[in-house]
Design a protein around this motif. Structure first.
Motif, PDB file in Angstrom:
ATOM      1  N   ALA A 175       0.833  -1.212   0.000  1.00  0.00           N
ATOM      2  CA  ALA A 175       0.000   0.000   0.000  1.00  0.00           C
ATOM      3  C   ALA A 175       0.865   1.259   0.000  1.00  0.00           C
ATOM      4  O   ALA A 175       0.533   2.255  -0.644  1.00  0.00           O
ATOM      5  CB  ALA A 175      -0.921  -0.013   1.215  1.00  0.00           C
ATOM      6  N   GLY A 176       2.002   1.203   0.711  1.00  0.00           N
ATOM      7  CA  GLY A 176       2.912   2.353   0.737  1.00  0.00           C
ATOM      8  C   GLY A 176       3.440   2.669  -0.649  1.00  0.00           C
ATOM      9  O   GLY A 176       3.498   3.826  -1.071  1.00  0.00           O
ATOM     10  N   ARG A 177       3.812   1.624  -1.394  1.00  0.00           N
ATOM     11  CA  ARG A 177       4.331   1.835  -2.761  1.00  0.00           C
ATOM     12  C   ARG A 177       3.214   2.292  -3.690  1.00  0.00           C
ATOM     13  O   ARG A 177       3.429   3.093  -4.593  1.00  0.00           O
ATOM     14  CB  ARG A 177       4.977   0.548  -3.293  1.00  0.00           C
ATOM     15  CG  ARG A 177       6.482   0.455  -3.090  1.00  0.00           C
ATOM     16  CD  ARG A 177       6.866   0.395  -1.646  1.00  0.00           C
ATOM     17  NE  ARG A 177       8.314   0.394  -1.427  1.00  0.00           N
ATOM     18  CZ  ARG A 177       8.881   0.438  -0.243  1.00  0.00           C
ATOM     19  NH1 ARG A 177       8.151   0.518   0.850  1.00  0.00           N
ATOM     20  NH2 ARG A 177      10.187   0.434  -0.110  1.00  0.00           N
ATOM     21  N   GLN A 178       2.003   1.749  -3.492  1.00  0.00           N
ATOM     22  CA  GLN A 178       0.873   2.203  -4.315  1.00  0.00           C
ATOM     23  C   GLN A 178       0.649   3.697  -4.124  1.00  0.00           C
ATOM     24  O   GLN A 178       0.385   4.422  -5.065  1.00  0.00           O
ATOM     25  CB  GLN A 178      -0.406   1.454  -3.909  1.00  0.00           C
ATOM     26  CG  GLN A 178      -0.585   0.103  -4.523  1.00  0.00           C
ATOM     27  CD  GLN A 178      -0.864   0.132  -6.015  1.00  0.00           C
ATOM     28  OE1 GLN A 178      -0.561  -0.810  -6.713  1.00  0.00           O
ATOM     29  NE2 GLN A 178      -1.411   1.220  -6.530  1.00  0.00           N
ATOM     30  N   GLU A 179       0.745   4.142  -2.859  1.00  0.00           N
ATOM     31  CA  GLU A 179       0.415   5.539  -2.568  1.00  0.00           C
ATOM     32  C   GLU A 179       1.552   6.504  -2.927  1.00  0.00           C
ATOM     33  O   GLU A 179       1.307   7.560  -3.506  1.00  0.00           O
ATOM     34  CB  GLU A 179       0.059   5.680  -1.080  1.00  0.00           C
ATOM     35  CG  GLU A 179      -0.473   7.061  -0.752  1.00  0.00           C
ATOM     36  CD  GLU A 179      -1.054   7.147   0.651  1.00  0.00           C
ATOM     37  OE1 GLU A 179      -1.083   6.120   1.366  1.00  0.00           O
ATOM     38  OE2 GLU A 179      -1.469   8.267   1.023  1.00  0.00           O
ATOM     39  N   PHE A 180       2.778   6.124  -2.578  1.00  0.00           N
ATOM     40  CA  PHE A 180       3.887   7.089  -2.706  1.00  0.00           C
ATOM     41  C   PHE A 180       4.907   6.702  -3.771  1.00  0.00           C
ATOM     42  O   PHE A 180       5.938   7.364  -3.907  1.00  0.00           O
ATOM     43  CB  PHE A 180       4.611   7.231  -1.358  1.00  0.00           C
ATOM     44  CG  PHE A 180       3.707   7.656  -0.231  1.00  0.00           C
ATOM     45  CD1 PHE A 180       3.137   8.925  -0.229  1.00  0.00           C
ATOM     46  CD2 PHE A 180       3.405   6.791   0.810  1.00  0.00           C
ATOM     47  CE1 PHE A 180       2.292   9.323   0.800  1.00  0.00           C
ATOM     48  CE2 PHE A 180       2.564   7.179   1.848  1.00  0.00           C
ATOM     49  CZ  PHE A 180       2.001   8.445   1.842  1.00  0.00           C
ATOM     50  N   GLY A 181       4.658   5.628  -4.515  1.00  0.00           N
ATOM     51  CA  GLY A 181       5.644   5.168  -5.484  1.00  0.00           C
ATOM     52  C   GLY A 181       6.939   4.818  -4.776  1.00  0.00           C
ATOM     53  O   GLY A 181       6.935   4.440  -3.602  1.00  0.00           O
ATOM     54  N   TRP A 182       8.067   4.956  -5.482  1.00  0.00           N
ATOM     55  CA  TRP A 182       9.374   4.710  -4.860  1.00  0.00           C
ATOM     56  C   TRP A 182       9.884   6.070  -4.397  1.00  0.00           C
ATOM     57  O   TRP A 182      10.857   6.605  -4.943  1.00  0.00           O
ATOM     58  CB  TRP A 182      10.327   4.051  -5.874  1.00  0.00           C
ATOM     59  CG  TRP A 182      11.285   3.153  -5.178  1.00  0.00           C
ATOM     60  CD1 TRP A 182      12.560   3.443  -4.805  1.00  0.00           C
ATOM     61  CD2 TRP A 182      11.017   1.829  -4.727  1.00  0.00           C
ATOM     62  NE1 TRP A 182      13.098   2.374  -4.130  1.00  0.00           N
ATOM     63  CE2 TRP A 182      12.173   1.374  -4.073  1.00  0.00           C
ATOM     64  CE3 TRP A 182       9.902   0.987  -4.793  1.00  0.00           C
ATOM     65  CZ2 TRP A 182      12.257   0.110  -3.490  1.00  0.00           C
ATOM     66  CZ3 TRP A 182       9.977  -0.260  -4.226  1.00  0.00           C
ATOM     67  CH2 TRP A 182      11.151  -0.690  -3.585  1.00  0.00           C
ATOM     68  N   ALA A 183       9.205   6.659  -3.394  1.00  0.00           N
ATOM     69  CA  ALA A 183       9.428   8.066  -3.006  1.00  0.00           C
ATOM     70  C   ALA A 183      10.918   8.419  -3.027  1.00  0.00           C
ATOM     71  O   ALA A 183      11.689   7.957  -2.183  1.00  0.00           O
ATOM     72  CB  ALA A 183       8.832   8.312  -1.632  1.00  0.00           C
ATOM     73  N   THR A 184      11.287   9.232  -4.002  1.00  0.00           N
ATOM     74  CA  THR A 184      12.704   9.492  -4.288  1.00  0.00           C
ATOM     75  C   THR A 184      13.041  10.956  -4.032  1.00  0.00           C
ATOM     76  O   THR A 184      12.446  11.842  -4.646  1.00  0.00           O
ATOM     77  CB  THR A 184      12.997   9.141  -5.767  1.00  0.00           C
ATOM     78  OG1 THR A 184      12.696   7.759  -5.962  1.00  0.00           O
ATOM     79  CG2 THR A 184      14.438   9.404  -6.146  1.00  0.00           C
ATOM     80  N   PRO A 185      13.994  11.230  -3.120  1.00  0.00           N
ATOM     81  CA  PRO A 185      14.377  12.624  -2.880  1.00  0.00           C
ATOM     82  C   PRO A 185      15.239  13.141  -4.036  1.00  0.00           C
ATOM     83  O   PRO A 185      16.226  12.494  -4.402  1.00  0.00           O
ATOM     84  CB  PRO A 185      15.190  12.564  -1.584  1.00  0.00           C
ATOM     85  CG  PRO A 185      15.449  11.122  -1.304  1.00  0.00           C
ATOM     86  CD  PRO A 185      14.733  10.270  -2.293  1.00  0.00           C
ATOM     87  N   ILE A 186      14.864  14.270  -4.591  1.00  0.00           N
ATOM     88  CA  ILE A 186      15.670  14.856  -5.664  1.00  0.00           C
ATOM     89  C   ILE A 186      17.018  15.282  -5.075  1.00  0.00           C
ATOM     90  O   ILE A 186      17.072  15.957  -4.048  1.00  0.00           O
ATOM     91  CB  ILE A 186      14.934  16.066  -6.300  1.00  0.00           C
ATOM     92  CG1 ILE A 186      13.682  15.572  -7.031  1.00  0.00           C
ATOM     93  CG2 ILE A 186      15.845  16.841  -7.251  1.00  0.00           C
ATOM     94  CD1 ILE A 186      13.950  14.638  -8.200  1.00  0.00           C
ATOM     95  N   GLY A 187      18.097  14.826  -5.718  1.00  0.00           N
ATOM     96  CA  GLY A 187      19.448  15.113  -5.216  1.00  0.00           C
ATOM     97  C   GLY A 187      20.015  13.958  -4.421  1.00  0.00           C
ATOM     98  O   GLY A 187      21.206  13.906  -4.160  1.00  0.00           O
ATOM     99  N   GLY A 188      19.147  13.032  -3.989  1.00  0.00           N
ATOM    100  CA  GLY A 188      19.644  11.846  -3.282  1.00  0.00           C
ATOM    101  C   GLY A 188      19.161  11.769  -1.846  1.00  0.00           C
ATOM    102  O   GLY A 188      18.638  12.732  -1.280  1.00  0.00           O
ATOM    103  N   SER A 189      19.383  10.590  -1.271  1.00  0.00           N
ATOM    104  CA  SER A 189      18.939  10.313   0.096  1.00  0.00           C
ATOM    105  C   SER A 189      19.531  11.315   1.091  1.00  0.00           C
ATOM    106  O   SER A 189      18.913  11.663   2.100  1.00  0.00           O
ATOM    107  CB  SER A 189      19.395   8.890   0.460  1.00  0.00           C
ATOM    108  OG  SER A 189      18.654   8.352   1.496  1.00  0.00           O
ATOM    109  N   GLY A 190      20.733  11.801   0.769  1.00  0.00           N
ATOM    110  CA  GLY A 190      21.427  12.729   1.665  1.00  0.00           C
ATOM    111  C   GLY A 190      20.776  14.100   1.751  1.00  0.00           C
ATOM    112  O   GLY A 190      21.169  14.925   2.582  1.00  0.00           O
ATOM    113  N   MET A 191      19.775  14.361   0.913  1.00  0.00           N
ATOM    114  CA  MET A 191      19.111  15.665   0.980  1.00  0.00           C
ATOM    115  C   MET A 191      18.285  15.809   2.258  1.00  0.00           C
ATOM    116  O   MET A 191      18.074  16.914   2.744  1.00  0.00           O
ATOM    117  CB  MET A 191      18.208  15.865  -0.245  1.00  0.00           C
ATOM    118  CG  MET A 191      18.971  16.006  -1.546  1.00  0.00           C
ATOM    119  SD  MET A 191      20.127  17.390  -1.530  1.00  0.00           S
ATOM    120  CE  MET A 191      19.008  18.752  -1.838  1.00  0.00           C
ATOM    121  N   LEU A 192      17.811  14.668   2.802  1.00  0.00           N
ATOM    122  CA  LEU A 192      17.034  14.736   4.052  1.00  0.00           C
ATOM    123  C   LEU A 192      17.910  15.230   5.211  1.00  0.00           C
ATOM    124  O   LEU A 192      17.571  16.230   5.861  1.00  0.00           O
ATOM    125  CB  LEU A 192      16.393  13.366   4.347  1.00  0.00           C
ATOM    126  CG  LEU A 192      15.703  13.208   5.699  1.00  0.00           C
ATOM    127  CD1 LEU A 192      14.528  14.167   5.850  1.00  0.00           C
ATOM    128  CD2 LEU A 192      15.211  11.755   5.890  1.00  0.00           C
TER     129      LEU A 192
END
Ligand SMILES: Cc1cc2nc3c(=O)[nH]c(=O)nc-3n(C[C@H](O)[C@H](O)[C@H](O)COP(=O)(O)OP(=O)(O)OC[C@H]3O[C@@H](n4cnc5c(N)ncnc54)[C@H](O)[C@@H]3O)c2cc1C
Length: 513
Positions: A210-227
């Motif tokens: 359900a998480g993937r259905q709702e948010f896709g492969w939620a990808t941060p622009i610039g990479g994981s390190g942007m968080l």
């Protein structure tokens, strides 16, 4: 310099989230990180060639999307450049027989894909998601607050508990019949790297799907390190500071209270009100004065089980690859490889200290599909992720990692449109490498350790200490070794901050930017 109110040991995304809430609440925080870069397993680095930005560990930030931090935009991290793409399709799964399943964010469209294999399975898929619609608020309640010994006595609470008592495999095999569809569901249920045959994993086929259905492969622009970078700016804007290259080697205790920390170079950082740790829970006895922890806590964390360990291959490619589907080539950030039988055999091999390239579970992450700036000259970065044991039976990781990586690359190339000539560089990372990268990946574990009954809920990290308060007054723990465990969920971080704020007499509900 004024002493900080709270000293934070470790700068993973959870401890940074906690530090951010504390700083916004007006507390002075100092964060100390062992590495020269912050983020722990949420980090983006040049692992192959200059200009090729790889997510060294995590890529998908799906779970954090249903954390109130993101859902309600509590810290407004978008002001610091944090931006997500909810990818569509979330996932493509090419099979060795030439068939494929594409998961779309429109659940009916995904069901149509499954209908080609089994009309009954298509219906079961929609039923599974509808059932989750009814259970997800309860799941959110359990995950976004400290665990409680009393399960919620409601119809939904009882249904949730019954489902979760089962294994993911049982839930999938009871509801789905076609081998392709079963493989898709098993592949998804394994996304948090928990053995799908273990009772207690019964909600995963629903929650992950359900998480993937709702948010896709939620990808941060610039990479994981942007968080972590966004969190760093927020912390600094609110008067906090982050010191890198500073491993915490000691948590000091004065008159029975955590009073600060010392780092490897001997520098002391006193804390006026509390110490918050994301040092692995099993290592707390090493950094606290002897006798400050109860024997029951020490013996519990010393027998900590790491669970299944990971192996990653990072590639720099000449151009952006696509997946082979029965409808032609398709671009997608995420690709799935591996049958349900293959996954179960691979877990068995893992237990025997063996890598398994026969039909392994492989996650392919192809972020340039939505974020082309991560590679120069129209190139791409690609990550292959699977499981492999930390201790090998009869082999050594220095040589095995290159052999195993080659097999995984061949497998991925057979389901995608890149060839050997397109590979500009390749970096494999064994469980030992992942542990060296981050001391929190203790014994090769990348999700804070197994989420078995004895290591989850009220038992995480140890019975009696699941509310983020450690046995020493003024010492709090966050990160993947606390409830609800690993992954980029931010939940241990936000939960710990709320407990600490309340203990300091501050109302956590008022901490919104
Ligand atoms: C290869 C790989 C792929 C993954 N993929 C995904 C994914 O796609 N999606 C997902 O949701 N999850 C994924 N995960 C899991 C997820 O990344 C982690 O569970 C999560 O990031 C852990 O976050 P954390 O805040 O608990 O701590 P960590 O990210 O582990 O950070 C802890 C930090 O504390 C520091 N530290 C530890 N001890 C000390 C000390 N004594 N002094 C100072 N600093 C210290 C460490 O250096 C580190 O920076 C993946 C993990 C790996 C390894």
């Amino acid at each position: 310099m004024q002493e900080p109110d709270v000293v934070v040991a470790g700068a993973g995304h959870n401890s940074l989230i906690a530090a951010a809430y504390l700083a916004v609440a007006g507390l002075r925080v100092t964060v100390l990180e062992a590495r020269d870069v912050i983020g722990g397993n949420t980090v983006t680095e040049e692992l192959t060639l200059p200009g090729y930005l790889h997510d060294s560990c995590s890529s998908a930030h799906v779970l954090i999307q249903s954390n109130p931090l993101m859902r309600n935009n509590e810290l407004r991290l978008d002001r610091y450049g944090l931006r997500y793409v909810f990818t569509d399709p979330p996932l493509v799964m090419p099979f060795p027989d030439g068939a494929s399943i594409t998961m779309w964010r429109d659940r009916d469209r995904t069901a149509s894909e499954l209908e080609r294999f089994s009309p009954g399975d298509a219906k079961s898929y929609l039923n599974l998601l509808t059932e989750w619609d009814e259970l997800k608020a309860h799941h959110g309640f359990l995950s976004n607050s400290p665990p409680s010994a009393s399960t919620v006595d409601s119809d939904v609470g009882r249904r949730y508990a019954r489902l979760n008592a089962r294994s993911a495999k049982e839930v999938i095999f009871d509801r789905f019949e076609d081998p392709h569809v079963r493989s898709l569901l098993m592949w998804l249920a394994f996304a948090t790297i928990q053995d799908p045959e273990r009772p207690g994993t019964g909600i995963l086929p629903m929650s992950v799907t359900a998480g993937r259905q709702e948010f896709g492969w939620a990808t941060p622009i610039g990479g994981s390190g942007m968080l972590p970078q966004a969190l760093r700016q927020l912390i600094e804007d609110n008067g906090g500071s982050i010191v890198t290259g500073s491993p915490v080697t000691e948590i000091t205790v004065t008159k029975g209270r955590a009073s600060g920390v010392a780092t490897a170079d001997g520098t002391r950082y006193p804390a006026r009100r509390a110490v918050l740790s994301t040092i692995h829970a099993a290592l707390l006895p090493e950094v606290l004065p002897e006798g400050s922890l109860p024997a029951s806590f020490v013996s519990r964390v010393r027998s900590w089980k790491p669970g299944l360990t990971l192996f990653a291959v990072h590639l720099a490619l000449r151009s952006k690859p696509r997946f082979k589907t029965d409808g032609g080539l398709r671009g997608s950030v995420a690709g799935a490889i591996g049958s349900s039988d293959g996954l179960l055999a691979q877990i068995e091999a893992h237990r025997s200290g063996l890598t398994d390239e026969r039909d392994p579970w492989v996650l392919v992450v192809n972020p340039c599909e939505v974020d082309p700036a991560r590679a120069p000259n129209g190139g791409a970065t690609l990550k292959l992720l699977t499981i492999a044991p930390r201790s090998l039976d009869g082999a050594d990781w220095t040589t095995e990692k290159h052999r195993f990586a080659t097999k995984l690359v061949e497998l991925a190339a057979s389901r995608m449109d890149f060839e050997e000539d397109d590979i500009l560089a390749l970096t494999p990372e064994s469980p030992i490498d992942l542990e060296e990268r981050n001391p929190h990946n203790l014994w090769g574990s990348c999700h804070g350790g197994e989420l078995s009954a004895e290591q989850s809920g009220v038992n995480r990290p140890a019975p009696g200490y699941s509310t983020y308060r450690m046995p020493v007054d003024g010492l709090y723990q966050t990160g993947a070794t606390t409830h609800p465990g690993g992954s980029v969920s931010g939940r241990p971080g936000r939960n710990a901050a709320r407990v600490l704020l309340a203990d300091l007499g501050l109302d956590p509900d008022l901490v919104v930017v």
